[in-house]
Motif scaffolding. Structure first.
Motif, PDB file in Angstrom:
ATOM      1  N   VAL A  71       0.964  -1.175   0.046  1.00  0.00           N
ATOM      2  CA  VAL A  71      -0.071   0.165   0.072  1.00  0.00           C
ATOM      3  C   VAL A  71       0.964   1.219   0.014  1.00  0.00           C
ATOM      4  CG1 VAL A  71      -1.732   1.356   1.297  1.00  0.00           C
ATOM      5  CG2 VAL A  71      -1.857  -1.153   1.059  1.00  0.00           C
ATOM      6  N   LEU A  72       1.971   1.328   0.935  1.00  0.00           N
ATOM      7  CA  LEU A  72       2.793   2.255   0.903  1.00  0.00           C
ATOM      8  C   LEU A  72       3.552   2.753  -0.611  1.00  0.00           C
ATOM      9  CD1 LEU A  72       4.675   1.816   4.293  1.00  0.00           C
ATOM     10  CD2 LEU A  72       2.763   3.598   3.529  1.00  0.00           C
ATOM     11  N   ASN A  73       3.813   1.592  -1.066  1.00  0.00           N
ATOM     12  CA  ASN A  73       4.475   1.723  -2.598  1.00  0.00           C
ATOM     13  C   ASN A  73       3.393   2.327  -3.568  1.00  0.00           C
ATOM     14  OD1 ASN A  73       7.355   1.351  -2.283  1.00  0.00           O
ATOM     15  ND2 ASN A  73       6.656  -0.922  -1.969  1.00  0.00           N
ATOM     16  N   GLU A  74       2.360   1.693  -3.459  1.00  0.00           N
ATOM     17  CA  GLU A  74       1.202   2.332  -4.397  1.00  0.00           C
ATOM     18  C   GLU A  74       0.877   3.853  -4.184  1.00  0.00           C
ATOM     19  OE1 GLU A  74      -2.073  -0.460  -3.694  1.00  0.00           O
ATOM     20  OE2 GLU A  74      -0.885  -1.772  -4.483  1.00  0.00           O
ATOM     21  N   ASP A  75       0.689   4.039  -2.900  1.00  0.00           N
ATOM     22  CA  ASP A  75       0.251   5.367  -2.546  1.00  0.00           C
ATOM     23  C   ASP A  75       1.207   6.705  -2.825  1.00  0.00           C
ATOM     24  OD1 ASP A  75      -2.265   4.372  -1.745  1.00  0.00           O
ATOM     25  OD2 ASP A  75      -2.025   4.668   0.397  1.00  0.00           O
TER      26      ASP A  75
ATOM     27  N   ALA B 246       0.298  14.287  -6.827  1.00  0.00           N
ATOM     28  CA  ALA B 246       1.646  14.014  -7.004  1.00  0.00           C
ATOM     29  C   ALA B 246       2.101  12.687  -7.234  1.00  0.00           C
ATOM     30  CB  ALA B 246       2.538  14.756  -6.160  1.00  0.00           C
ATOM     31  N   ASN B 247       2.864  12.206  -7.772  1.00  0.00           N
ATOM     32  CA  ASN B 247       3.735  10.788  -7.638  1.00  0.00           C
ATOM     33  C   ASN B 247       4.721  11.287  -6.803  1.00  0.00           C
ATOM     34  OD1 ASN B 247       5.080   8.712  -7.896  1.00  0.00           O
ATOM     35  ND2 ASN B 247       5.344   8.447 -10.066  1.00  0.00           N
ATOM     36  N   VAL B 248       4.893  10.900  -5.558  1.00  0.00           N
ATOM     37  CA  VAL B 248       6.055  11.313  -4.643  1.00  0.00           C
ATOM     38  C   VAL B 248       7.387  10.608  -5.006  1.00  0.00           C
ATOM     39  CG1 VAL B 248       6.731  11.259  -2.194  1.00  0.00           C
ATOM     40  CG2 VAL B 248       4.369  11.612  -2.825  1.00  0.00           C
TER      41      VAL B 248
END
Length: 314
Positions: free
Chosen positions: A105-109, A129-131
């Motif tokens: 989930v962290l990688n997706e978000d 944004a894409n962080v």
């Protein structure tokens, strides 16, 4: 959209006032309201250590300078993660699959690959944004405990009652435990003690499978708390029409709960449409799905040379 220009002195004043508006799920119920205790913990840490406000003011001054000069991370930041599991019951001893689901989930978000990112309203599409920060599970540490429920006093981070953090200058430590009190999680902002650095999560809000339940079952509590760990504030600035120190987020009256119908208007100056779908609001997991470019810049700034979390940078 708001413009931000705060002196270090004003920043200290902002920190000192934020505890007045801390929200926890105990005010109604754990189901009805999200409970994040990060600001409450920050206020307690500042009371215990008067030098923390000065350190955080210096971090904020560095952040503003880095954002203005364009001195931001040039490339990918990869965050190693150690998950510390404290359990009294079998259910609290969450599975590796559940832990990995939270990393996913962290990688997706943080990379805008979450399926609901496409739901971003047109009004905010230009700042969504894409962080560009990724997370890799490095290790899982487990420990049985007799503690029925932990609180926000960081006891879960001590070697005697819990699990001490692993090399926090280069590793994001996350604790999964029974937090109790309707609190879903809390994080330590940059500038705090390395002995307590990291993110604490209730085991029932960790990941998106296994023991998760209710409206906090998609792993977004960790996304919110890791945002704090990366120096993001609540979007309403923890005060009525307050500032989150980001220029491209609308001014919010206060926290939003549930899944507000869009558009949801603020009663603050200019009556802007509130960005209720931002990860730093208090909406249900299914109601939050975006960061902004301004938030990305704040997060990037802590990883550059001289930044508060430069050990993770490149």
């Amino acid at each position: 959209m708001k413009k931000i220009l705060l002196s270090a002195a004003a920043l200290v004043l902002l920190f000192s006032c934020q505890n007045d508006t801390t929200e926890t799920a105990t005010e109604t119920s754990a189901v009805a309201k999200r409970g994040c205790a990060s600001q409450e913990v920050l206020a307690a840490q500042m009371k215990a250590d008067p030098t923390l406000a000065l350190r955080m003011s210096k971090i904020e001054a560095f952040t503003e300078k880095a954002m203005l000069s364009g001195r931001l991370v040039n490339g990918k930041v990869e965050i190693p993660v150690v998950v510390n599991v404290l359990y009294r019951t079998a259910a609290e001893n969450i599975s590796l699959d559940q832990i990995q689901s939270q990393i996913d989930v962290l990688n997706e978000d943080f990379n805008a690959t979450n399926s609901d990112f496409t739901s971003t309203p047109a009004l905010f599409s230009g700042v969504a944004a894409n962080v560009g920060i990724t997370f890799v599970l490095q290790n899982v540490v487990r420990k049985s405990t007799r503690t029925t429920s932990f609180s926000t006093n960081d006891a879960m981070k001590s070697a005697s009652k819990g699990i001490a953090p692993t090399t926090p200058s280069t590793v994001l430590n996350m604790w999964s435990c029974n937090l109790g009190g309707g609190i879903l999680g809390y994080a330590q902002f940059p500038g705090g003690s390395s002995a307590t650095d990291g993110v604490v999560m209730d085991n029932n809000a960790f990941g998106r499978t296994g023991t998760v339940s209710g409206v906090y079952n998609l792993g977004r509590t960790a996304t919110h708390e890791v945002g704090h760990w990366m120096n993001l504030r609540h979007i309403w600035g923890d005060a009525t029409c307050g500032s989150d120190l980001v220029s491209d987020t609308p001014t919010h009256n206060t926290a939003n709960y549930g899944v507000p119908a869009y558009p949801h208007y603020s009663t603050c100056t200019g009556t802007p449409v509130e960005m209720t779908m931002n990860y730093m609001d208090y909406t249900d997991d299914r109601g939050m799905y975006m960061f902004t470019n301004g938030q990305k810049s704040r997060m990037d700034a802590i990883f550059v040379s001289g930044g508060a979390r430069a050990g993770f940078g490149i």
